[in-house]
Design a protein around this motif. Structure first.
Motif, short mmCIF file in Angstrom:
data_model
loop_
_atom_site.label_atom_id
_atom_site.label_comp_id
_atom_site.label_asym_id
_atom_site.label_seq_id
_atom_site.Cartn_x
_atom_site.Cartn_y
_atom_site.Cartn_z
N UNK A 107 -21.15 -42.82 -36.19
CA UNK A 107 -22.35 -42.00 -36.26
C UNK A 107 -23.47 -42.68 -35.49
N UNK A 108 -24.70 -42.50 -35.94
CA UNK A 108 -25.85 -42.98 -35.16
C UNK A 108 -27.00 -43.36 -36.07
N UNK A 109 -27.87 -44.20 -35.55
CA UNK A 109 -29.13 -44.50 -36.21
C UNK A 109 -30.03 -43.26 -36.23
N UNK A 110 -30.95 -43.23 -37.17
CA UNK A 110 -31.95 -42.17 -37.15
C UNK A 110 -32.22 -41.52 -38.48
N UNK A 111 -31.29 -41.64 -39.44
CA UNK A 111 -31.50 -40.99 -40.74
C UNK A 111 -32.80 -41.51 -41.36
N UNK A 112 -33.61 -40.60 -41.85
CA UNK A 112 -34.85 -40.97 -42.49
C UNK A 112 -36.04 -41.06 -41.57
N UNK A 113 -35.84 -40.99 -40.26
CA UNK A 113 -36.96 -41.02 -39.33
C UNK A 113 -37.55 -39.62 -39.19
N UNK A 114 -38.75 -39.56 -38.66
CA UNK A 114 -39.45 -38.28 -38.54
C UNK A 114 -38.81 -37.35 -37.53
N UNK A 115 -37.96 -37.90 -36.65
CA UNK A 115 -37.37 -37.07 -35.59
C UNK A 115 -35.90 -36.80 -35.81
N UNK A 116 -35.37 -37.17 -36.97
CA UNK A 116 -33.93 -37.04 -37.21
C UNK A 116 -33.44 -35.60 -37.15
N UNK A 117 -34.31 -34.63 -37.44
CA UNK A 117 -33.88 -33.23 -37.46
C UNK A 117 -34.01 -32.55 -36.10
N UNK A 118 -34.42 -33.30 -35.08
CA UNK A 118 -34.53 -32.72 -33.73
C UNK A 118 -34.06 -33.73 -32.68
N UNK A 119 -32.96 -34.36 -32.99
CA UNK A 119 -32.46 -35.44 -32.13
C UNK A 119 -31.11 -35.11 -31.50
N UNK A 120 -30.83 -33.85 -31.29
CA UNK A 120 -29.63 -33.46 -30.55
C UNK A 120 -28.35 -33.98 -31.16
N UNK A 121 -27.62 -34.78 -30.40
CA UNK A 121 -26.33 -35.30 -30.83
C UNK A 121 -26.43 -36.08 -32.14
N UNK A 122 -27.52 -36.80 -32.32
CA UNK A 122 -27.68 -37.59 -33.53
C UNK A 122 -27.85 -36.69 -34.74
#
Length: 296
Positions: A107-122
């Motif tokens: 998977x990828x980093x990003x869970x919990x960040x403000x941009x996680x719901x608009x990060x394409x593949x992530x």
């Protein structure tokens, strides 16, 4: 029995090697068994097919204790949710049907960040993780950008002394070698004393900027290389030229924009999530031989 998907990819190949070295019985799902090395092919059980297809995963997961799950990006998919989530549904259903107790996914980093719901593949990768976590014990390897992506720049390194990316030249972010991701996956599959859902960050040993990377490449290859920042939107056009659908091309630009906005900066590096391969070591052992193979 441990099932490995994508066993001919960089990460999957390392997982298979380490599991076999540990004496584990391994079953692989592979489209073309001839792509497996002869030494691996003779030591694993093979299910021929794609792990996007129900028949293949149903056959492969029968009697399995654990699964390594890597869903490659499908450039022909209409969007990233189809590429990652819908293509993973047959695997999730087979895990549930056969009572597979442990799954480790890439998977990828990003869970919990403000941009996680608009990060394409992530964004789609995180949704895929959530789907598996509803049916079994699941560990998501949360990765930043791969060092191995630099192999895509060999042509411009040799032709123009250039690597490029959407980040500012001095913006430092984590990088990880795919071989270290494979090592982290193998350790989780071998020691399955874990339950529930959790992310396992795999951060590499240091944060590097584009300028830092160019300096290391220059030193290792002995040719001047510089870093150039490109617009995130240009990645969309590049993906379209490679044959990606409009939705998948847009997702690549969205992921790049999210990285600019802090997607990979939500986890602090510790001794537990730092991995050993430095970018210099990777350039020496992987990039330089690849460049030498095509250098005039």
């Amino acid at each position: 029995m441990i099932v490995v998907t994508a066993p001919t990819a960089k990460i999957g190949r390392r997982v298979v090697e380490q599991l076999l070295d540990a004496g584990e019985p391994v079953r692989v799902i592979v489209r073309d068994p001839q792509r497996l090395s002869p030494t691996v092919r003779d030591r694993v059980e093979i299910v021929e097919g794609s792990h996007r297809h129900a028949a293949a995963v149903d056959k492969a997961f029968a009697g399995a204790d654990a699964v390594f799950w890597l869903m490659p990006s499908d450039l022909s998919a209409p969007d990233v949710m189809t590429s990652y989530v819908e293509n993973s549904r047959p695997g999730v259903e087979a895990v549930a049907a056969h009572g597979v107790r442990h799954v480790v996914g890439v998977s990828a980093l990003g869970r919990g960040t403000a941009v996680a719901d608009r990060a394409g593949h992530v964004t789609a990768s995180l949704a895929m993780d959530d789907l598996f976590a509803t049916v079994t014990n699941y560990r998501a390897l949360a990765n930043p950008t791969f060092m191995d992506n630099t192999l895509r720049d060999i042509r411009t390194i040799l032709g123009a002394g250039l690597i490029s990316g959407p980040l500012a030249p001095d913006r430092k972010l984590p990088l990880v070698a795919t071989r270290d991701i494979g090592g982290a996956a193998a350790r989780l599959l071998l020691d399955r004393d874990w339950t529930g859902f959790a992310e396992v960050p795999v951060l590499g040993p240091e944060d590097l900027s584009g300028n830092d990377m160019a300096a290391v490449i220059t030193d290792v290859l002995g040719i001047p290389v510089r870093y150039a920042q490109v617009e995130a939107a240009s990645l969309e056009a590049a993906m379209l030229s490679f044959g990606a659908s409009p939705g998948m091309a847009r997702a690549m630009a969205d992921m790049a924009t999210a990285k600019i906005e802090g997607l990979d900066e939500g986890v602090v590096r510790t001794t537990g999530n730092s991995t050993p391969t430095t970018f210099r070591q990777w350039c020496t052992e992987v990039l330089r031989p690849a460049v030498d193979a095509v250098r005039p």
